[in-house]
Design an enzyme around this catalytic site. Structure first.
Site, short mmCIF file in Angstrom:
data_model
loop_
_atom_site.label_atom_id
_atom_site.label_comp_id
_atom_site.label_asym_id
_atom_site.label_seq_id
_atom_site.Cartn_x
_atom_site.Cartn_y
_atom_site.Cartn_z
N THR A 106 0.73 -1.20 0.06
CA THR A 106 -0.11 0.07 -0.13
C THR A 106 1.18 1.33 -0.01
OG1 THR A 106 -1.67 -1.00 1.26
CG2 THR A 106 -1.74 1.19 1.62
N LYS A 182 -6.83 1.55 -3.34
CA LYS A 182 -6.46 1.18 -2.22
C LYS A 182 -6.49 1.94 -1.01
CE LYS A 182 -5.06 -2.08 0.78
NZ LYS A 182 -3.90 -2.93 0.81
N LYS A 250 0.37 3.60 9.79
CA LYS A 250 1.07 3.80 8.38
C LYS A 250 -0.05 4.21 7.20
CE LYS A 250 1.84 0.01 5.92
NZ LYS A 250 1.12 0.12 4.58
#
Lengths: 313, 313
Positions: A106, A182, A250
Site C-alpha cells: 500500500t 486501495k 501507516k
C-alpha cells in the site's frame, strides 16, 4: 518481447519478495498453480518456512528474481519496495528483460507512478497491484486485487494474478490508480475500525449486553464490514494480531499526507489516526487493530470482556 | 388490568401521534392489521393525508388517544415526546387505564427512563421502542424495533408491534435500554455517512471513476451499510431528502452529550458532528444527509456528479 500468454508451453518463473502472512500465502498459491516460485524475505526464518513447504529460497531479492518473468513484491511500504527494486541486490539486476514487477504494498499513488516510470525505463513492466482480503484469502488464492498498468504488464502478470486472486479489478493503464483505490479502501477501513471500537466500548460503558449489541448492529443501518469482522475479537477479549495498529498508523498517515498535499480536509481520518497513534504510544502497536477498544476502555474506566481494569499488552 | 393479548375478541384501539413519513407508514400498517387507528400531527395537512387514506384524524393528541389501548408516538425528539404526554391536550388525559405508550423518538436513555417513571406513576405502561429502517419499511410494516420495558408493556403493545415490525428486539425490562441501543446505532450510522462522503469526494478529487469506486468498495473491507445505501445519491447528484443533515445534528449531539456526561471520549463522533454542523450552517440542513459530500466538494474545490462549481441548495 513476447508476453507469457503467447508462450503457454513454458513454465512461468516467478519470485515472491516478502514472505509474511500475506506473501507466504501468495507464494504458495502461485506454486500450487504450477509456477516455478522462488521466495525471499529479510527474515531468514520466513524463507525457511517456505523451503520447509517445498518451495525454493534465496539469500537476496536479486537471487530470487534471477530470470524471473514475474516478481511479486509483498513488502510493508514504498521505501521497502524501492529497496527491493533498486537497492544493493535488488531485483532489477536479474529480472528477465520484459518481465513484470507486481507491486502489492500500500503506498501513495504518486510514489507508485514514480516507481513505475523508473522500472519501465529499464525495459521491465510495472503492475500497480495492491491486494485486499487478509492472510486466509492469500492462502486460498482468493485475494481481491485492485490493479492498474499497461496491457503488457497485465498480460505478463496474468498467471500470477489468476493464481493469487478470486477477483481482479482492472482499473486502467496508468500506475497509481490501483494505489489510489486501495487508499480509498484504507481510509474507510481505518475509520470504521475506530468507529466500531468507539461504539462497542461506549455500549460497555452503559452496561449493555455486548453480544446483543453485536447482533442488533450487524442487522441494522449502523453495520460495517469492519464492525462485523473486528468486534468478535473484542467480545472474545482476544487481541492477538491479525492486522496490527501499526498498519493503520501507516495507512491513515499516507491518506493524511496525500490529502494535505491536495488541500483536501479529512477530519474523520485525522480523528481516527490520533487514536491509532495513542494506541501505539500506549504499547499496543503490534497488537490487533481492534485494540482501539482497549484504548477507549483505558481512557474511560470501562470494563471489556477478558480485560481486567488495567489493559493487557 | 387485562392485557390485550388476553382479550382477542375486541378490536384494539390505537393512536399514532406524528404522521410524518415514518408515522404515516406505521399508522397505515396498524390499520391494515385491523387496529382501530386515530392519527394526530401538529401539521393539519399530515392529518388530512391520513384521512384521505380512510384513516381517522384528531385535532389534539388527547382526542386521538381517547380510550386508546396503545398510543404510538413518532415525533422528532424527547421534548416533543414530553409535550405529547404531559402538555395541554396531552395523551395521558385520555388514554384508557392500563394502556401502553410506545415511544419511538430517538432520545437520551436517561430521559427515556424519566418519562417511563412518570407515565407508570399515572397507571399506564411505557415501552421504550426506537425504530430503524426508514419510510419504505414503515409503509410495509417491516421496521426493526429495539424495545425495552415491562412484560405488561410488551404484552399490551404487541398488536401494534407486530403490525409495524419485521424484527422486534426485546432488550430487557428497563426503559432506556432500547434508547441506548438506538444511540449506538446512530453513532455508527452518523460516522459512517461522514466517512463515506469524505472518501467518495476524495476519490473524485483524484479523478477516479466513481462508479468503479462504488463497485470496488462495496465488495471490499471498506464497505458499510451507509456507504452502500447513501453513495448512490452522490453518484446521481440527487440530494432530495430521504433522511436529513439535521437528523444527525440532533442524534450525534445526543451521543456527544451522553458521552460528555459519562466522561467517555468520542473523537470520531465529534469530528463527524462538526461536518454535519458545517453542512447545516452552509444551508443544507434540510437536504439529504449525503449532502456532506457536497460540503467536502465545496471545501476542496472538487467536482461531483450533477453539481456545478457552486453547490446547489
Amino acid at each position: 518481447m513476447s508476453s507469457l500468454s503467447e508462450a503457454p508451453g513454458r513454465t512461468v518463473v516467478a519470485a515472491v519478495i516478502g514472505l509474511g502472512s500475506m506473501g507466504l500465502g501468495m507464494a504458495r498459491s502461485m506454486k500450487r498453480a504450477g509456477l516455478d516460485v522462488t521466495g525471499y524475505d529479510i527474515a531468514p526464518t520466513a524463507v525457511d518456512r517456505f523451503i520447509a513447504d517445498g518451495g525454493r529460497g534465496a539469500a537476496t531479492p536479486a537471487n530470487a528474481a534471477k530470470d524471473a518473468d514475474i516478481v511479486v513484491s509483498v513488502v510493508v511500504n514504498s521505501a521497502q519496495t524501492e529497496a527491493v527494486l533498486f537497492g544493493a541486490g535488488g531485483v532489477t539486476e536479474t529480472m528477465r528483460p520484459g518481465a513484470v514487477f507486481v507491486s502489492s504494498a500500500t503506498m501513495d499513488p504518486a510514489v507508485a507512478r514514480d516507481l513505475s516510470q523508473r522500472v519501465e525505463a529499464l525495459g521491465f513492466h510495472y503492475l500497480d497491484a495492491p491486494v485486499s482480503g487478509g492472510a486466509a484469502k492469500a492462502e486460498s488464492g482468493e485475494l481481491t486485487i485492485m490493479a492498474s498498468g499497461s496491457p503488457r504488464a497485465f498480460d505478463t502478470a496474468r498467471p500470477a494474478l489468476h493464481a493469487m486472486a478470486g477477483k481482479i479489478y482492472e482499473l486502467g493503464d496508468a500506475a497509481g490508480t490501483g494505489a489510489a483505490f486501495k487508499m480509498i479502501n484504507q481510509l474507510l477501513a481505518g475509520v470504521h475500525i475506530a468507529a466500531a471500537c468507539e461504539a462497542i466500548t461506549f455500549a460497555a460503558k452503559q452496561g449493555l449486553d455486548l453480544d446483543k449489541v453485536y447482533e442488533v448492529i450487524t442487522a441494522s443501518a449502523g453495520n460495517s464490514w469492519m464492525f462485523e469482522n473486528r468486534i468478535p475479537h473484542v467480545l472474545a477479549g482476544n487481541y492477538a494480531p491479525l492486522s496490527t495498529i501499526e498498519i493503520f498508523v501507516k495507512d491513515l498517515g499516507i491518506v493524511q499526507d496525500m490529502a494535505r498535499s491536495e488541500r483536501y480536509p479529512v477530519p474523520l481520518v485525522a480523528a481516527a489516526l490520533q487514536m491509532y497513534l495513542a494506541a501505539s504510544g500506549a504499547g499496543m502497536g503490534r497488537d490487533d487493530d481492534s485494540s482501539l477498544a482497549r484504548l477507549y476502555a483505558q481512557l474511560s474506566g470501562t470494563q471489556l470482556p477478558g480485560l481486567s481494569g488495567k489493559p493487557q499488552s
